[in-house]
Design a protein around this motif. Structure first.
Motif, PDB file in Angstrom:
ATOM      1  N   ARG A 132     -42.779  23.460  68.525  1.00  0.00           N
ATOM      2  CA  ARG A 132     -42.092  24.294  69.529  1.00  0.00           C
ATOM      3  C   ARG A 132     -41.826  25.694  68.990  1.00  0.00           C
ATOM      4  NH1 ARG A 132     -39.578  21.621  73.804  1.00  0.00           N
ATOM      5  NH2 ARG A 132     -39.450  19.375  73.558  1.00  0.00           N
ATOM      6  N   LEU A 167     -45.079  27.591  68.670  1.00  0.00           N
ATOM      7  CA  LEU A 167     -45.575  27.980  69.997  1.00  0.00           C
ATOM      8  C   LEU A 167     -44.818  29.201  70.518  1.00  0.00           C
ATOM      9  CD1 LEU A 167     -47.280  27.690  72.493  1.00  0.00           C
ATOM     10  CD2 LEU A 167     -45.932  25.713  73.183  1.00  0.00           C
ATOM     11  N   PHE A 168     -43.503  29.198  70.300  1.00  0.00           N
ATOM     12  CA  PHE A 168     -42.707  30.354  70.701  1.00  0.00           C
ATOM     13  C   PHE A 168     -43.219  31.622  70.020  1.00  0.00           C
ATOM     14  CE2 PHE A 168     -39.293  33.362  69.902  1.00  0.00           C
ATOM     15  CZ  PHE A 168     -38.885  33.635  71.188  1.00  0.00           C
ATOM     16  N   TYR A 193     -46.187  32.146  68.678  1.00  0.00           N
ATOM     17  CA  TYR A 193     -47.530  32.498  69.155  1.00  0.00           C
ATOM     18  C   TYR A 193     -47.378  33.414  70.372  1.00  0.00           C
ATOM     19  CZ  TYR A 193     -50.308  29.166  66.358  1.00  0.00           C
ATOM     20  OH  TYR A 193     -50.947  28.500  65.345  1.00  0.00           O
ATOM     21  N   ALA A 194     -46.523  33.022  71.298  1.00  0.00           N
ATOM     22  CA  ALA A 194     -46.316  33.826  72.506  1.00  0.00           C
ATOM     23  C   ALA A 194     -45.711  35.187  72.136  1.00  0.00           C
ATOM     24  CB  ALA A 194     -45.433  33.081  73.494  1.00  0.00           C
ATOM     25  N   GLY A 249     -46.203  36.720  69.474  1.00  0.00           N
ATOM     26  CA  GLY A 249     -47.263  37.467  68.801  1.00  0.00           C
ATOM     27  C   GLY A 249     -48.118  38.282  69.759  1.00  0.00           C
ATOM     28  N   ILE A 309     -48.071  35.383  62.098  1.00  0.00           N
ATOM     29  CA  ILE A 309     -48.816  34.208  62.560  1.00  0.00           C
ATOM     30  C   ILE A 309     -50.241  34.231  61.989  1.00  0.00           C
ATOM     31  CG2 ILE A 309     -49.849  33.110  64.603  1.00  0.00           C
ATOM     32  CD1 ILE A 309     -46.896  32.570  64.508  1.00  0.00           C
ATOM     33  N   ASP A 335     -54.377  22.489  65.805  1.00  0.00           N
ATOM     34  CA  ASP A 335     -53.445  23.411  66.451  1.00  0.00           C
ATOM     35  C   ASP A 335     -53.448  23.190  67.965  1.00  0.00           C
ATOM     36  OD1 ASP A 335     -51.610  25.420  66.033  1.00  0.00           O
ATOM     37  OD2 ASP A 335     -53.068  27.041  65.958  1.00  0.00           O
ATOM     38  N   GLY A 336     -54.634  23.131  68.551  1.00  0.00           N
ATOM     39  CA  GLY A 336     -54.764  22.929  69.999  1.00  0.00           C
ATOM     40  C   GLY A 336     -54.121  21.620  70.434  1.00  0.00           C
ATOM     41  N   LEU A 337     -54.390  20.548  69.700  1.00  0.00           N
ATOM     42  CA  LEU A 337     -53.803  19.243  70.050  1.00  0.00           C
ATOM     43  C   LEU A 337     -52.277  19.288  69.928  1.00  0.00           C
ATOM     44  CD1 LEU A 337     -56.241  16.726  68.284  1.00  0.00           C
ATOM     45  CD2 LEU A 337     -55.910  16.979  70.764  1.00  0.00           C
ATOM     46  N   GLU A 350     -50.839  21.420  72.833  1.00  0.00           N
ATOM     47  CA  GLU A 350     -50.998  20.740  74.116  1.00  0.00           C
ATOM     48  C   GLU A 350     -50.093  19.497  74.210  1.00  0.00           C
ATOM     49  OE1 GLU A 350     -55.137  19.900  74.733  1.00  0.00           O
ATOM     50  OE2 GLU A 350     -55.642  21.996  75.182  1.00  0.00           O
ATOM     51  N   VAL A 404     -47.163  19.070  73.132  1.00  0.00           N
ATOM     52  CA  VAL A 404     -45.791  19.462  73.478  1.00  0.00           C
ATOM     53  C   VAL A 404     -45.636  19.581  75.007  1.00  0.00           C
ATOM     54  CG1 VAL A 404     -44.188  21.424  73.350  1.00  0.00           C
ATOM     55  CG2 VAL A 404     -45.336  20.638  71.296  1.00  0.00           C
ATOM     56  N   LEU A 405     -46.739  19.882  75.667  1.00  0.00           N
ATOM     57  CA  LEU A 405     -46.688  20.180  77.104  1.00  0.00           C
ATOM     58  C   LEU A 405     -47.227  19.042  77.966  1.00  0.00           C
ATOM     59  CD1 LEU A 405     -48.191  23.721  76.575  1.00  0.00           C
ATOM     60  CD2 LEU A 405     -45.790  23.250  77.156  1.00  0.00           C
ATOM     61  N   ASP A 406     -48.150  18.261  77.438  1.00  0.00           N
ATOM     62  CA  ASP A 406     -48.886  17.297  78.238  1.00  0.00           C
ATOM     63  C   ASP A 406     -48.731  15.880  77.670  1.00  0.00           C
ATOM     64  OD1 ASP A 406     -50.784  15.752  79.495  1.00  0.00           O
ATOM     65  OD2 ASP A 406     -52.328  17.296  79.486  1.00  0.00           O
ATOM     66  N   PRO A 407     -48.022  15.001  78.379  1.00  0.00           N
ATOM     67  CA  PRO A 407     -47.773  13.639  77.879  1.00  0.00           C
ATOM     68  C   PRO A 407     -49.063  12.869  77.568  1.00  0.00           C
ATOM     69  CG  PRO A 407     -46.489  14.063  79.871  1.00  0.00           C
ATOM     70  CD  PRO A 407     -47.406  15.229  79.692  1.00  0.00           C
TER      71      PRO A 407
END
Lengths: 205, 205
Positions: A106, A109-110, A112-113, A115, A125, A167-169, A172, A174-177
């Motif tokens: 989390r 990800l914060f 990254y945004a 950045g 980053i 990184d992608g997994l 994702e 965090v957002l997608d069950p």
């Protein structure tokens, strides 16, 4: 304790409070007031250490990176494990497979945004990503030397792909069950590492 | 034009202004005032269509998804191309290889971060990710039928990995010049697609 040590300890304590708060209530809750309540220190003390909410968040990012590198060091320093085992451990250590790693993801990800808006955050980053790829590449090279991976592995491309896939997994999940469920399957980490055994990761003439 | 069509056109025009602004100046510049200036409409008109900055950003996300799906449809509907060619095109279409795709990636990254704080944003992102995986899985299945990929491909795992890898590379490229350079290499997209030819993407007995 010398004054400077006390200062460093307090900074770390406050940065840990940033991470706990971000993990439990999201990065939106990380304010000077929120961290004061979380840590038990006064807003005056907080303001002494961190001039703004942005500095607080930065301290959280640095602390998250520090914890992540401590985890990497523990993996790399382990005796009696193959490089391939270390590669599995490094991959698992980035995926949000428990509360601690979920909090990290989390926070990352914060940032990254962040950045995309702040050059300072972007540089930090990029620096972290570069170090992570180098570390994974070195372990990939060691694994080919040990015979755990094909000798013609293109370690540079394999490291780029393995870190980006992890990184992608992580992001994702965090957002997608569905992704979260997928990375929790028994062989999920082994399968992620297995992707380096494709023609994509082989040296080309 | 019927009034409802005018309304829809105006909403789309304003959402396009959100994306242009986000692409050029970052998501931080997306405010009611900023979008009014960008689009040439008054703040009053903006307020009529979007009640808050959050709604504006949502409109941007929906528009970005719509454009992304239009790009997918064009690829899937192309005549005289193999499923494997379509897989390459789908992958290239998500990577920030030009200004338009860079803007998309920035907008998606912003909403990924939003998704950790807002359940509404998280649901929308999860929905988009699920649709993208399904679409890629269908093309993977078609490619195995055509003989372009191994018959024992585990399309579900391969789709999970290929989309997460593409996503990871896209997000990292926005932040890290080394990743941006890597995805611009001549064979970069082919190598990303090649990762599905690993033991990780094969059915297990």
């Amino acid at each position: 304790m010398p004054k400077i040590v006390v200062h460093e300890e307090r900074r770390r304590e406050l940065a840990d409070a940033v991470l706990s708060l971000a993990a439990r209530e999201g990065v939106g809750s990380v304010t000077t007031r929120g961290v004061a309540e979380e840590s038990g220190w006064s807003i005056g003390v907080l303001n002494h250490y961190f001039g703004s909410r942005h500095e607080l968040l930065h301290a959280g990012l640095l602390r998250a990176s520090e914890l992540q590198y401590a985890a990497y060091d523990a993996i790399l320093g382990a005796a009696d494990t193959t490089a391939l085992d270390k590669l599995h451990a490094l991959t698992a250590c980035v995926l949000p497979l428990d509360e601690r790693r979920l909090a990290m993801t989390r926070v990352f990800l914060f940032f990254y945004a962040e950045g995309t808006a702040s050059e300072d955050a972007r540089t930090r980053i990029a620096d972290l990503l570069g170090k992570w790829r180098t570390l994974v590449r070195d372990v990939l090279v060691a694994a080919t030397r040990e015979g755990g991976l094909p000798a013609d592995l293109d370690a540079r491309t394999a490291a780029l792909h393995l870190t980006a896939l992890t990184d992608g997994l992580a992001l994702e999940a965090v957002l997608d069950p569905e992704v979260m469920e997928a990375i929790h399957q028994p062989e999920a980490v082994a399968r992620v590492v297995d992707t380096v055994r494709s023609p994509a990761g082989r040296s080309r003439a």
